[in-house]
Design a protein around this motif. Structure first.
Motif, PDB file in Angstrom:
ATOM      1  N   VAL A 221     -38.275  36.214 -22.523  1.00 43.59           N
ATOM      2  CA  VAL A 221     -38.572  36.670 -21.160  1.00 43.59           C
ATOM      3  C   VAL A 221     -37.317  36.698 -20.290  1.00 43.59           C
ATOM      4  CG1 VAL A 221     -39.792  36.093 -19.026  1.00 43.59           C
ATOM      5  CG2 VAL A 221     -41.016  36.077 -21.210  1.00 43.59           C
ATOM      6  N   PRO A 222     -36.484  35.648 -20.285  1.00 44.23           N
ATOM      7  CA  PRO A 222     -35.268  35.708 -19.469  1.00 44.23           C
ATOM      8  C   PRO A 222     -34.298  36.810 -19.892  1.00 44.23           C
ATOM      9  CG  PRO A 222     -35.762  33.441 -20.058  1.00 44.23           C
ATOM     10  CD  PRO A 222     -36.679  34.309 -20.872  1.00 44.23           C
ATOM     11  N   ALA A 223     -34.440  37.318 -21.119  1.00 38.04           N
ATOM     12  CA  ALA A 223     -33.541  38.374 -21.601  1.00 38.04           C
ATOM     13  C   ALA A 223     -33.933  39.760 -21.095  1.00 38.04           C
ATOM     14  CB  ALA A 223     -33.517  38.374 -23.134  1.00 38.04           C
ATOM     15  N   VAL A 224     -35.113  39.897 -20.487  1.00 36.68           N
ATOM     16  CA  VAL A 224     -35.542  41.193 -19.966  1.00 36.68           C
ATOM     17  C   VAL A 224     -34.650  41.582 -18.783  1.00 36.68           C
ATOM     18  CG1 VAL A 224     -37.425  42.426 -18.830  1.00 36.68           C
ATOM     19  CG2 VAL A 224     -37.913  40.890 -20.744  1.00 36.68           C
ATOM     20  N   GLU A 225     -34.181  42.807 -18.779  1.00 38.82           N
ATOM     21  CA  GLU A 225     -33.231  43.259 -17.761  1.00 38.82           C
ATOM     22  C   GLU A 225     -33.920  43.504 -16.410  1.00 38.82           C
ATOM     23  OE1 GLU A 225     -29.979  46.878 -16.999  1.00 38.82           O
ATOM     24  OE2 GLU A 225     -31.376  46.954 -18.695  1.00 38.82           O
ATOM     25  N   VAL A 226     -33.225  43.132 -15.354  1.00 40.11           N
ATOM     26  CA  VAL A 226     -33.656  43.431 -13.988  1.00 40.11           C
ATOM     27  C   VAL A 226     -32.616  44.373 -13.392  1.00 40.11           C
ATOM     28  CG1 VAL A 226     -34.258  42.512 -11.722  1.00 40.11           C
ATOM     29  CG2 VAL A 226     -34.729  41.159 -13.776  1.00 40.11           C
ATOM     30  N   THR A 227     -32.944  45.644 -13.265  1.00 43.10           N
ATOM     31  CA  THR A 227     -31.988  46.669 -12.855  1.00 43.10           C
ATOM     32  C   THR A 227     -31.731  46.624 -11.349  1.00 43.10           C
ATOM     33  OG1 THR A 227     -33.697  48.330 -12.471  1.00 43.10           O
ATOM     34  CG2 THR A 227     -32.807  48.158 -14.718  1.00 43.10           C
ATOM     35  N   VAL A 257     -38.985  36.628  -9.711  1.00 44.45           N
ATOM     36  CA  VAL A 257     -38.243  37.515 -10.615  1.00 44.45           C
ATOM     37  C   VAL A 257     -38.632  37.241 -12.063  1.00 44.45           C
ATOM     38  CG1 VAL A 257     -35.945  38.134 -11.471  1.00 44.45           C
ATOM     39  CG2 VAL A 257     -36.320  37.802  -9.019  1.00 44.45           C
ATOM     40  N   ARG A 258     -38.823  35.958 -12.406  1.00 43.15           N
ATOM     41  CA  ARG A 258     -39.225  35.633 -13.774  1.00 43.15           C
ATOM     42  C   ARG A 258     -40.613  36.184 -14.078  1.00 43.15           C
ATOM     43  NH1 ARG A 258     -36.663  32.102 -16.858  1.00 43.15           N
ATOM     44  NH2 ARG A 258     -34.937  33.157 -15.809  1.00 43.15           N
ATOM     45  N   LEU A 259     -41.482  36.240 -13.070  1.00 42.66           N
ATOM     46  CA  LEU A 259     -42.789  36.864 -13.271  1.00 42.66           C
ATOM     47  C   LEU A 259     -42.647  38.332 -13.620  1.00 42.66           C
ATOM     48  CD1 LEU A 259     -45.018  35.487 -10.373  1.00 42.66           C
ATOM     49  CD2 LEU A 259     -45.291  35.012 -12.801  1.00 42.66           C
ATOM     50  N   LEU A 260     -41.743  39.022 -12.938  1.00 45.43           N
ATOM     51  CA  LEU A 260     -41.516  40.437 -13.213  1.00 45.43           C
ATOM     52  C   LEU A 260     -41.010  40.627 -14.638  1.00 45.43           C
ATOM     53  CD1 LEU A 260     -39.768  41.512  -9.880  1.00 45.43           C
ATOM     54  CD2 LEU A 260     -42.203  41.570 -10.446  1.00 45.43           C
ATOM     55  N   GLN A 261     -40.110  39.751 -15.062  1.00 43.08           N
ATOM     56  CA  GLN A 261     -39.610  39.827 -16.438  1.00 43.08           C
ATOM     57  C   GLN A 261     -40.729  39.562 -17.441  1.00 43.08           C
ATOM     58  OE1 GLN A 261     -36.440  36.883 -15.518  1.00 43.08           O
ATOM     59  NE2 GLN A 261     -35.051  38.307 -16.561  1.00 43.08           N
ATOM     60  N   ALA A 262     -41.588  38.603 -17.133  1.00 41.29           N
ATOM     61  CA  ALA A 262     -42.706  38.286 -18.026  1.00 41.29           C
ATOM     62  C   ALA A 262     -43.683  39.447 -18.121  1.00 41.29           C
ATOM     63  CB  ALA A 262     -43.416  37.024 -17.549  1.00 41.29           C
ATOM     64  N   TYR A 265     -42.125  41.970 -20.389  1.00 38.41           N
ATOM     65  CA  TYR A 265     -42.171  41.469 -21.772  1.00 38.41           C
ATOM     66  C   TYR A 265     -43.566  41.673 -22.372  1.00 38.41           C
ATOM     67  CZ  TYR A 265     -42.523  38.104 -25.603  1.00 38.41           C
ATOM     68  OH  TYR A 265     -42.761  37.523 -26.819  1.00 38.41           O
ATOM     69  N   LEU A 266     -44.591  41.382 -21.583  1.00 35.74           N
ATOM     70  CA  LEU A 266     -45.959  41.514 -22.089  1.00 35.74           C
ATOM     71  C   LEU A 266     -46.248  42.948 -22.509  1.00 35.74           C
ATOM     72  CD1 LEU A 266     -48.642  40.019 -22.553  1.00 35.74           C
ATOM     73  CD2 LEU A 266     -49.275  40.593 -20.199  1.00 35.74           C
ATOM     74  N   ASP A 267     -45.640  43.915 -21.820  1.00 33.62           N
ATOM     75  CA  ASP A 267     -45.832  45.321 -22.160  1.00 33.62           C
ATOM     76  C   ASP A 267     -44.758  45.847 -23.107  1.00 33.62           C
ATOM     77  OD1 ASP A 267     -48.109  45.537 -20.641  1.00 33.62           O
ATOM     78  OD2 ASP A 267     -47.065  46.165 -18.835  1.00 33.62           O
ATOM     79  N   GLU A 268     -43.969  44.919 -23.657  1.00 29.24           N
ATOM     80  CA  GLU A 268     -42.922  45.237 -24.645  1.00 29.24           C
ATOM     81  C   GLU A 268     -41.880  46.216 -24.100  1.00 29.24           C
ATOM     82  OE1 GLU A 268     -44.039  45.388 -28.890  1.00 29.24           O
ATOM     83  OE2 GLU A 268     -46.099  45.528 -28.160  1.00 29.24           O
ATOM     84  N   ARG A 269     -41.439  45.972 -22.881  1.00 29.46           N
ATOM     85  CA  ARG A 269     -40.362  46.765 -22.292  1.00 29.46           C
ATOM     86  C   ARG A 269     -39.108  45.921 -22.151  1.00 29.46           C
ATOM     87  NH1 ARG A 269     -41.961  47.171 -17.594  1.00 29.46           N
ATOM     88  NH2 ARG A 269     -44.217  46.926 -17.576  1.00 29.46           N
ATOM     89  N   ALA A 270     -37.956  46.557 -22.323  1.00 26.34           N
ATOM     90  CA  ALA A 270     -36.684  45.839 -22.277  1.00 26.34           C
ATOM     91  C   ALA A 270     -36.212  45.585 -20.855  1.00 26.34           C
ATOM     92  CB  ALA A 270     -35.611  46.629 -23.038  1.00 26.34           C
ATOM     93  N   ALA A 271     -36.792  46.266 -19.894  1.00 29.49           N
ATOM     94  CA  ALA A 271     -36.367  46.116 -18.502  1.00 29.49           C
ATOM     95  C   ALA A 271     -37.585  46.138 -17.585  1.00 29.49           C
ATOM     96  CB  ALA A 271     -35.401  47.240 -18.112  1.00 29.49           C
ATOM     97  N   VAL A 272     -37.463  45.455 -16.462  1.00 27.09           N
ATOM     98  CA  VAL A 272     -38.522  45.463 -15.459  1.00 27.09           C
ATOM     99  C   VAL A 272     -38.651  46.862 -14.870  1.00 27.09           C
ATOM    100  CG1 VAL A 272     -39.248  44.526 -13.224  1.00 27.09           C
ATOM    101  CG2 VAL A 272     -38.142  43.028 -14.900  1.00 27.09           C
ATOM    102  N   ALA A 273     -39.882  47.309 -14.676  1.00 26.19           N
ATOM    103  CA  ALA A 273     -40.144  48.619 -14.089  1.00 26.19           C
ATOM    104  C   ALA A 273     -40.973  48.444 -12.812  1.00 26.19           C
ATOM    105  CB  ALA A 273     -40.885  49.518 -15.081  1.00 26.19           C
TER     106      ALA A 273
END
Length: 400
Positions: A221-227, A257-262, A265-273
């Motif tokens: 989860v922390p590895a998910v990008e926040v653009t 922000v960690r919620l957004l990353q989570a 992640y749940l939707d298997e995306r590499a970055a927050v949308a």
């Protein structure tokens, strides 16, 4: 999505769990998903609602899906002692002159927890509870080195908001706050009654391994990008809420922000949308009166379909208020009002909601808010037909 194939499997399992629980608990799809996201983010959540809304059952069912996890549950009262929560005194050791606690099976060893009536936490246990939720530590009664607790996240529940300063301190530590109510859609209520009358069918029960969940929380989860685009959107939302005198702490924004990353992640995306931002509707309010304001600002930013649905919700609520104001009037007066005003307004709202849902689904946007408003439309329409016209709403509720 960043991570090994195991990360994809974990996300798929958690989505499957969400789907299974959403089918079992009517009108709770958004609640279930939000609780799963909070757990993935390593954050605590509050489910707020009246008695009899399946808060406890839902929390137990979700936390019970983590294979290999130590689970702890408690119903708090103003008289709950800290030792009952974190470890009773070892009587056998005390007889030998040793003062120590038994921690097995208590909060100190739990990976997931459910704390019911969280705001009834006793004054004696307040500091220990705050330390448990904040830092995941417990200071033993006998002193010495604090105990590190393996807690991933706690789901808490309450029938009411905090009333005192002590419980307000706990409320502040619960990042995710979800309101639930009684079933609104008549068809869902009918399904609930039928399910209670019959023998429950064997349900699917997907689980997720504790180790896989811990890896997701700590690494994936922390590895998910926040653009930068998402950062700009968050700044825009903060400014919009401040203009309405709704101010959240910097700590709350940072944890969000960690919620957004989570969510990503749940939707298997590499970055927050942008759709992930919708979860902030459960984070940035302090009183129920503030929640619609927060929801409107968040959805205005990310989901135009849902924004229009909220406007339709105001029309629907207005019709219900008018129905209540007409209590005691003659059946003729009520019928005249329904024929000339209420029926057409509700029908137009229902038709437009169906269109909005189709457009949102086609564009890959969330339909959660639209579905909720549609449920209210059906509930109000059923009430109008029953109370004003004496019509059996269950015979016509499939129409807008």
């Amino acid at each position: 999505m960043v991570g090994a194939p195991e990360a994809h499997d974990t996300a798929r399992r958690l989505r499957a769990i969400s789907g299974e629980l959403s089918e079992r608990f009517y009108e709770r799809a958004d609640v279930v998903r939000t609780l799963v996201v909070a757990l993935l983010a390593g954050q605590h959540s509050l489910v707020l609602g009246p008695p009899g809304t399946a808060k406890s059952e839902l929390a137990r069912e979700l936390t019970g899906r983590v294979e290999g996890a130590c689970y702890w549950e408690i119903l708090l009262s103003k008289f709950t002692a800290p030792t009952r929560m974190f470890g009773p005194i070892d009587v056998a050791a005390l007889a030998r002159g040793e003062y120590r606690q038994v921690f097995e099976g208590r909060a100190t060893t739990a990976h997931v927890a459910f704390i019911d009536e969280i705001f009834k936490c006793s004054t004696a246990a307040l500091n220990e509870t705050l330390g448990f939720l904040n830092e995941r530590i417990y200071h033993p009664e006998s002193g010495g080195t604090p105990i590190r607790c393996p807690l991933i996240g706690a789901i808490t529940a309450s029938n009411e908001l905090p009333a005192g300063e002590d419980s307000t301190a706990i409320f502040d530590r619960l990042l995710v706050r979800i309101e639930v109510g009684y079933l609104a859609d008549p068809s869902n209520f009918a399904a609930l009654v039928r399910s209670a009358a019959g023998r429950p069918a064997a349900a699917l029960r997907t689980t997720v391994d504790l180790g896989a969940l811990q890896h997701a929380v700590a690494t994936a989860v922390p590895a998910v990008e926040v653009t930068d685009t998402i950062v700009d959107a968050i700044c825009t939302l903060r400014a919009a809420l401040r203009r309405k005198e709704l101010v959240a702490s910097d700590r709350r924004w940072r944890q969000a922000v960690r919620l957004l990353q989570a969510s990503a992640y749940l939707d298997e995306r590499a970055a927050v949308a942008e759709p992930d931002l919708s979860i902030l509707t459960h984070v940035l309010w302090s009183t129920p009166a503030q929640r619609p304001i927060v929801e409107r600002e968040v959805l205005h930013l990310v989901n135009p379909d849902a924004t229009e649905a909220l406007e339709l919700a105001e029309t629907i609520e207005g019709i219900e208020v008018q129905l209540e104001a007409m209590a005691g009037q003659s059946r003729e007066a009520l019928s005249d009002w329904v024929i000339k005003e209420a029926h057409h307004q509700l029908a137009r709202a229902g038709t437009r909601l169906q269109t909005l849902r189709a457009e949102a689904a086609g564009a890959g946007r969330s339909t959660t808010t639209i579905d909720r408003v549609s449920g209210r439309q059906r509930a109000v329409r059923a009430r109008v037909l029953t109370e004003a016209l004496g019509v059996d709403a269950s015979m016509v509720q499939t129409h807008p």
